[in-house]
Design a protein around this motif. Structure first.
Motif, PDB file in Angstrom:
ATOM      1  N   PRO A 189      41.131  12.232   1.073  1.00  0.00           N
ATOM      2  CA  PRO A 189      40.734  13.688   1.374  1.00  0.00           C
ATOM      3  C   PRO A 189      41.488  14.419   2.513  1.00  0.00           C
ATOM      4  N   PHE A 190      42.220  13.570   3.320  1.00  0.00           N
ATOM      5  CA  PHE A 190      42.813  14.303   4.585  1.00  0.00           C
ATOM      6  C   PHE A 190      44.390  14.370   4.444  1.00  0.00           C
ATOM      7  N   ARG A 191      44.754  13.986   2.918  1.00  0.00           N
ATOM      8  CA  ARG A 191      46.077  13.782   2.894  1.00  0.00           C
ATOM      9  C   ARG A 191      47.032  14.889   3.327  1.00  0.00           C
ATOM     10  N   PRO A 192      48.272  14.432   4.149  1.00  0.00           N
ATOM     11  CA  PRO A 192      49.214  15.655   4.658  1.00  0.00           C
ATOM     12  C   PRO A 192      49.647  16.375   3.692  1.00  0.00           C
ATOM     13  N   LYS A 193      49.863  17.728   3.859  1.00  0.00           N
ATOM     14  CA  LYS A 193      50.706  18.388   2.671  1.00  0.00           C
ATOM     15  C   LYS A 193      51.912  17.972   2.964  1.00  0.00           C
ATOM     16  N   MET A 214      41.597  18.309  17.378  1.00  0.00           N
ATOM     17  CA  MET A 214      41.477  17.408  16.071  1.00  0.00           C
ATOM     18  C   MET A 214      42.042  16.017  16.521  1.00  0.00           C
ATOM     19  N   ALA A 215      41.417  14.989  15.882  1.00  0.00           N
ATOM     20  CA  ALA A 215      42.263  14.033  15.777  1.00  0.00           C
ATOM     21  C   ALA A 215      43.403  13.797  14.572  1.00  0.00           C
ATOM     22  N   THR A 216      44.366  13.161  14.693  1.00  0.00           N
ATOM     23  CA  THR A 216      45.214  13.224  13.606  1.00  0.00           C
ATOM     24  C   THR A 216      45.217  12.030  12.492  1.00  0.00           C
ATOM     25  N   PRO A 217      45.436  12.139  11.458  1.00  0.00           N
ATOM     26  CA  PRO A 217      45.267  10.911  10.456  1.00  0.00           C
ATOM     27  C   PRO A 217      45.642   9.645  11.135  1.00  0.00           C
ATOM     28  N   PRO A 245      40.894  -2.756  -3.450  1.00  0.00           N
ATOM     29  CA  PRO A 245      39.925  -2.559  -2.506  1.00  0.00           C
ATOM     30  C   PRO A 245      39.564  -0.987  -2.456  1.00  0.00           C
ATOM     31  N   ASP A 246      38.571  -0.734  -2.441  1.00  0.00           N
ATOM     32  CA  ASP A 246      38.077   0.890  -2.336  1.00  0.00           C
ATOM     33  C   ASP A 246      37.997   1.302  -1.160  1.00  0.00           C
ATOM     34  N   LEU A 247      38.877   1.952  -0.186  1.00  0.00           N
ATOM     35  CA  LEU A 247      39.214   2.176   1.179  1.00  0.00           C
ATOM     36  C   LEU A 247      38.041   3.233   1.051  1.00  0.00           C
ATOM     37  N   GLY A 248      38.014   4.104   0.211  1.00  0.00           N
ATOM     38  CA  GLY A 248      37.313   5.410   0.344  1.00  0.00           C
ATOM     39  C   GLY A 248      35.952   5.150   0.718  1.00  0.00           C
ATOM     40  N   ASN A 249      35.260   3.798   0.241  1.00  0.00           N
ATOM     41  CA  ASN A 249      34.071   3.381   0.676  1.00  0.00           C
ATOM     42  C   ASN A 249      33.868   2.632   1.749  1.00  0.00           C
ATOM     43  N   ASN A 250      34.827   2.574   2.493  1.00  0.00           N
ATOM     44  CA  ASN A 250      34.719   1.769   3.690  1.00  0.00           C
ATOM     45  C   ASN A 250      33.942   2.322   4.881  1.00  0.00           C
ATOM     46  N   PRO A 251      32.963   1.217   5.281  1.00  0.00           N
ATOM     47  CA  PRO A 251      32.138   1.917   6.213  1.00  0.00           C
ATOM     48  C   PRO A 251      32.562   2.341   7.416  1.00  0.00           C
ATOM     49  N   ALA A 252      33.723   1.823   7.810  1.00  0.00           N
ATOM     50  CA  ALA A 252      34.404   2.204   9.200  1.00  0.00           C
ATOM     51  C   ALA A 252      34.884   3.638   8.879  1.00  0.00           C
ATOM     52  N   LEU A 253      35.603   3.957   8.057  1.00  0.00           N
ATOM     53  CA  LEU A 253      36.085   5.149   7.478  1.00  0.00           C
ATOM     54  C   LEU A 253      35.123   6.179   7.524  1.00  0.00           C
ATOM     55  N   ARG A 254      34.019   5.936   6.534  1.00  0.00           N
ATOM     56  CA  ARG A 254      32.928   6.802   6.663  1.00  0.00           C
ATOM     57  C   ARG A 254      32.211   7.011   7.867  1.00  0.00           C
ATOM     58  N   TRP A 255      32.111   6.180   8.721  1.00  0.00           N
ATOM     59  CA  TRP A 255      31.839   6.664  10.028  1.00  0.00           C
ATOM     60  C   TRP A 255      32.527   7.415  10.828  1.00  0.00           C
ATOM     61  N   ILE A 256      33.804   7.338  10.837  1.00  0.00           N
ATOM     62  CA  ILE A 256      35.041   7.963  11.359  1.00  0.00           C
ATOM     63  C   ILE A 256      35.116   9.465  11.051  1.00  0.00           C
ATOM     64  N   ASN A 257      34.970   9.785   9.704  1.00  0.00           N
ATOM     65  CA  ASN A 257      34.774  11.117   9.218  1.00  0.00           C
ATOM     66  C   ASN A 257      33.499  11.982   9.322  1.00  0.00           C
ATOM     67  N   LYS A 258      32.344  11.050   9.684  1.00  0.00           N
ATOM     68  CA  LYS A 258      31.136  11.780   9.970  1.00  0.00           C
ATOM     69  C   LYS A 258      31.109  12.382  11.501  1.00  0.00           C
ATOM     70  N   ARG A 259      31.804  11.537  12.351  1.00  0.00           N
ATOM     71  CA  ARG A 259      31.658  11.914  13.725  1.00  0.00           C
ATOM     72  C   ARG A 259      33.024  12.482  14.293  1.00  0.00           C
ATOM     73  N   PHE A 260      34.110  12.565  13.839  1.00  0.00           N
ATOM     74  CA  PHE A 260      35.137  13.164  14.458  1.00  0.00           C
ATOM     75  C   PHE A 260      35.820  14.149  13.273  1.00  0.00           C
ATOM     76  N   LYS A 261      36.513  15.141  13.906  1.00  0.00           N
ATOM     77  CA  LYS A 261      37.134  16.288  13.188  1.00  0.00           C
ATOM     78  C   LYS A 261      38.679  15.671  13.040  1.00  0.00           C
ATOM     79  N   ILE A 262      39.014  15.389  11.634  1.00  0.00           N
ATOM     80  CA  ILE A 262      40.332  14.941  11.408  1.00  0.00           C
ATOM     81  C   ILE A 262      41.254  15.920  10.691  1.00  0.00           C
ATOM     82  N   SER A 263      42.454  16.154  11.520  1.00  0.00           N
ATOM     83  CA  SER A 263      43.397  17.447  10.919  1.00  0.00           C
ATOM     84  C   SER A 263      44.092  16.957   9.671  1.00  0.00           C
ATOM     85  N   ALA A 264      44.284  17.907   8.907  1.00  0.00           N
ATOM     86  CA  ALA A 264      44.906  17.676   7.478  1.00  0.00           C
ATOM     87  C   ALA A 264      46.329  17.339   7.376  1.00  0.00           C
TER      88      ALA A 264
END
Length: 340
Positions: free
Chosen positions: A327-331, A205-208, A170-189
């Motif tokens: 894209p937000f993978r924790p260090k 920010m929201a955490t992963p 499965p291609d989670l990167g193109n998941n509509p729900a994840l794309r919607w979250i990424n566009k509307r919320f600031k997510i910490s790294a």
């Protein structure tokens, strides 16, 4: 719609589930954040299965399974068989949920100690949403019998679709729900313990971890659209539909940790689940022509799962492609203490 669900049964079921959840929460809080071992997952999986069969055993006794009245005894036997079949079907279909949960945790690099609580919260929200969907679905079937045919066609279609998609990553990167979250919320790294929100450069920010929990809830609702119609093909009794669903979902967290380490060994399970969905869909389409006995459904489900697992052990899995980077993978810190 005929149902065995008396006010007493509904009350006792609710109390039963609340006590089970309370015990689970107490155990979770005492243990704290930690990576779940295979031994712990096995023990909790067996506990939840035992709790489910304890409930159906009590229900069978309550309905007169041990009495002298043949009518009550037949009713008790029929409802117990419906519960066990529905429970097994829901448990089997939940395997697909587990593989998607595993993909989400891997994609977001969720630390092992945080996974247990994330699943607990996600599953609790799923229980509430499933209860609403089941009660609404039962009401709709009573009012509009032809919806059984719609559900049947949908399940057959979903089964063929699952067969075609089996083995594909499965291609989670193109998941509509994840794309919607990424566009509307600031997510910490980075993760901030088990917190859902954190501060970075003076910005909240929201955490992963919050994104993971939201996605788990969404995934379960999406899969419920397949699994709930499937159990209506076994029984239309709202009490049996809801109770078998709830008990199957209650043990989902433990089953995740049990199967997460061996999921690659059972790589053909999706094909078995696809066959089960097509069978149940066909059963719905034939409901006014010939009612396939519940015992047959149970036997077919067990046989399909057993065959898929046996073939998985015999036929080696194909090498899959690597997962996309989050894209937000924790260090992470390396052994020298510096961050990547």
């Amino acid at each position: 719609m005929a149902s065995i669900g008396t006010p007493l049964l509904w009350t006792l079921f609710t109390v039963f589930v609340l006590i089970a959840l309370a015990i689970d929460f107490i155990a979770l809080n005492r243990q704290g954040s930690h990576a779940v071992s295979m031994r712990e997952a096995t023990i909790w999986s067996l506990i939840w299965v035992a709790v489910s069969f304890l409930f159906v055993g009590w229900m069978w006794w309550y309905l007169g399974g041990t009495g002298a009245d043949p009518v009550s005894r037949n009713l008790a036997n029929a409802k117990a068989l419906e519960f066990i079949t529905g429970y097994l079907v829901e448990k089997a279909l939940a395997v697909d949920n587990i593989f998607v949960f595993l993909m989400i945790f891997t994609y977001f690099a969720v630390p092992a100690p945080f996974q247990k609580r994330a699943l607990m919260i996600g599953i609790l929200s799923a229980l509430v949403l499933r209860a609403v969907m089941i009660l609404v679905g039962a009401w709709l079937i009573v009012r509009f019998h032809w919806l059984m045919y719609v559900f049947g066609v949908f399940l057959v279609f979903t089964g063929f679709k699952m067969w075609r998609a089996a083995g594909q990553e499965p291609d989670l990167g193109n998941n509509p729900a994840l794309r919607w979250i990424n566009k509307r919320f600031k997510i910490s790294a980075e993760y901030d313990g088990e917190k859902f929100f954190t501060w970075a450069n003076g910005i909240k920010m929201a955490t992963p971890l919050l994104v993971v929990i939201v996605l788990i809830g969404i995934v379960d609702v999406v899969f419920a659209v397949d699994s709930i119609p499937a159990i209506f093909a076994i029984t239309t009794d709202p009490f049996i539909v809801l109770t078998s669903n709830v008990f199957a979902i209650l043990g989902l967290r433990a089953m995740y940790f049990l199967l997460a380490g061996v999921h690659e060994r059972f790589h053909l399970l999706s094909y078995g689940l696809a066959v089960i969905l097509v069978f149940i869909g066909a059963k719905m389409l034939l409901i006014d022509i010939y009612k396939i006995p519940v015992a047959w459904s149970l036997g077919f489900t067990v046989s399909a799962l057993a065959a898929a697992m046996a073939l998985s052990l015999k036929i080696p899995a194909k090498q899959g492609q690597a997962r996309s980077a989050f894209p937000f993978r924790p260090k992470r810190e390396d052994k020298s203490g510096t961050k990547e």
